[in-house]
Design an enzyme around this catalytic site. Structure first.
Site, PDB file in Angstrom:
ATOM      1  N   ASP A  12       0.867  -1.125  -0.145  1.00  0.00           N
ATOM      2  CA  ASP A  12       0.209  -0.076   0.116  1.00  0.00           C
ATOM      3  C   ASP A  12       0.869   1.188  -0.051  1.00  0.00           C
ATOM      4  O   ASP A  12       0.449   2.154   0.689  1.00  0.00           O
ATOM      5  CB  ASP A  12      -0.892  -0.016   1.318  1.00  0.00           C
ATOM      6  CG  ASP A  12      -2.100  -1.079   0.961  1.00  0.00           C
ATOM      7  OD1 ASP A  12      -2.113  -1.985   0.239  1.00  0.00           O
ATOM      8  OD2 ASP A  12      -2.768  -1.054   2.038  1.00  0.00           O
TER       9      ASP A  12
ATOM     10  N   LYS B  96      -6.722  -4.920  -3.202  1.00  0.00           N
ATOM     11  CA  LYS B  96      -7.457  -5.469  -2.080  1.00  0.00           C
ATOM     12  C   LYS B  96      -8.418  -4.655  -1.634  1.00  0.00           C
ATOM     13  O   LYS B  96      -8.227  -3.346  -1.874  1.00  0.00           O
ATOM     14  CB  LYS B  96      -6.421  -5.951  -0.819  1.00  0.00           C
ATOM     15  CG  LYS B  96      -5.554  -4.943  -0.308  1.00  0.00           C
ATOM     16  CD  LYS B  96      -4.624  -5.547   0.766  1.00  0.00           C
ATOM     17  CE  LYS B  96      -3.885  -4.400   1.314  1.00  0.00           C
ATOM     18  NZ  LYS B  96      -4.410  -3.433   1.979  1.00  0.00           N
TER      19      LYS B  96
ATOM     20  N   CYS C 234      -1.973  -2.492   7.970  1.00  0.00           N
ATOM     21  CA  CYS C 234      -1.714  -3.454   6.928  1.00  0.00           C
ATOM     22  C   CYS C 234      -0.408  -4.310   6.744  1.00  0.00           C
ATOM     23  O   CYS C 234      -0.467  -5.413   6.417  1.00  0.00           O
ATOM     24  CB  CYS C 234      -1.912  -2.770   5.383  1.00  0.00           C
ATOM     25  SG  CYS C 234      -3.715  -2.209   5.099  1.00  0.00           S
TER      26      CYS C 234
HETATM   27  C1  VGL Z   1      -4.772   0.547   5.608  1.00  0.00           C
HETATM   28  C2  VGL Z   1      -6.234   1.843   7.048  1.00  0.00           C
HETATM   29  C3  VGL Z   1      -7.309   1.222   5.966  1.00  0.00           C
HETATM   30  C4  VGL Z   1      -3.117   0.378   5.351  1.00  0.00           C
HETATM   31  C5  VGL Z   1      -5.677   0.625   4.553  1.00  0.00           C
HETATM   32  O1  VGL Z   1      -2.776   0.307   4.279  1.00  0.00           O
HETATM   33  O2  VGL Z   1      -2.421   0.128   6.323  1.00  0.00           O
HETATM   34  N1  VGL Z   1      -5.093   1.089   6.784  1.00  0.00           N
HETATM   35  N2  VGL Z   1      -6.784   0.822   4.675  1.00  0.00           N
END
Ligand code: VGL
Ligand code: ZN
Length: 218
Positions: free
Chosen positions: A15, A115, A164
């Site tokens: 991410d 995702k 994540c």
């Molecule tokens: C994430 C919160 C919501 C992350 C993704 O990438 O850690 N955190 N969505």
């Protein structure tokens, strides 16, 4: 350590997207500081496999505070019998904030895994979705993809350290991989969680590295 190829090893970049960087709606603390170590690790080109994940939510996603009447960002609610944090809107499919970060060279990725695409289920981990209405955590297929490529060791970088990255590392370990987190190539939503994150990782046998151990100066 020299710069030899790491056999049976995969790098997973979690991410690394503008919405989690400085100025983004869900900015991680000192997120911009991960860019240099991630670039340095990629520049060595030592891994057998490279995977990136991309948080990729439809508008109105269940994890967004704005989807819930009276919901405020960072509230905790119960969803399908499990805790769920409500987040600011982030990584909406097709928006610039959801793109892969422009300072990273993504050319080397063998797999880019999106995702959080199910409007009704959140998905922190690269390996499994969060609990769904059947109180199950469906697999994403990544464990099989890696195992079918003879990967036994996974090294994880990216965002967010306490969300994540942590969930991905825990699931990687549970799936039987030797699991490493390159700590300074990750950044948390909040640094207040760092001690707890570190303890959780260590308790499960996830090893924590610093990029300088991993990529020593030549
Ligand atoms: C994430 C919160 C919501 C992350 C993704 O990438 O850690 N955190 N969505
Ligand atoms: Zn998300």
């Amino acid at each position: 350590m020299t710069h030899e190829i790491l056999p049976c090893s995969a790098l997973i970049l979690v991410d690394i997207q503008p919405d989690f960087m400085s100025g983004g709606p869900l900015a991680c603390e000192q997120a911009d500081a991960i860019v240099a170590p991630v670039q340095a690790i990629l520049a060595q080109d030592r891994f057998a496999q490279y995977v990136a994940t991309q948080d990729w939510h439809p508008a109105g996603h269940i994890s967004f505070a704005s989807t819930h009447d009276g919901g405020k960002p960072f509230d905790n609610i119960e969803l399908y019998g499990h805790p769920q944090v409500l987040w600011p809107d982030h990584c909406v499919q097709g928006t610039t904030g959801a793109a892969l970060h422009s300072a990273i060279n993504w050319d080397r990725m063998n797999l880019i895994l999106r995702k959080g695409t199910d409007a009704a289920v959140d998905s922190y981990s690269a390996f499994r979705e969060n609990y769904n209405c059947a109180e199950q955590r469906p697999q994403t297929g990544l464990a099989g993809w890696l195992k079918e490529r003879q990967v036994r060791n996974v090294y994880i970088c990216g965002l967010a350290r306490d969300v994540c990255v942590l969930w991905s590392a825990q699931d990687a370990r549970a799936a039987g991989f030797n699991t490493y987190v390159i700590w300074d190539a990750t950044a948390p939503v909040t640094g207040k969680t760092d001690d707890a994150t570190r303890r959780r990782m260590q308790k499960q046998g996830i090893r924590i590295l610093h990029s300088s151990e991993f990529c020593p100066a030549p």
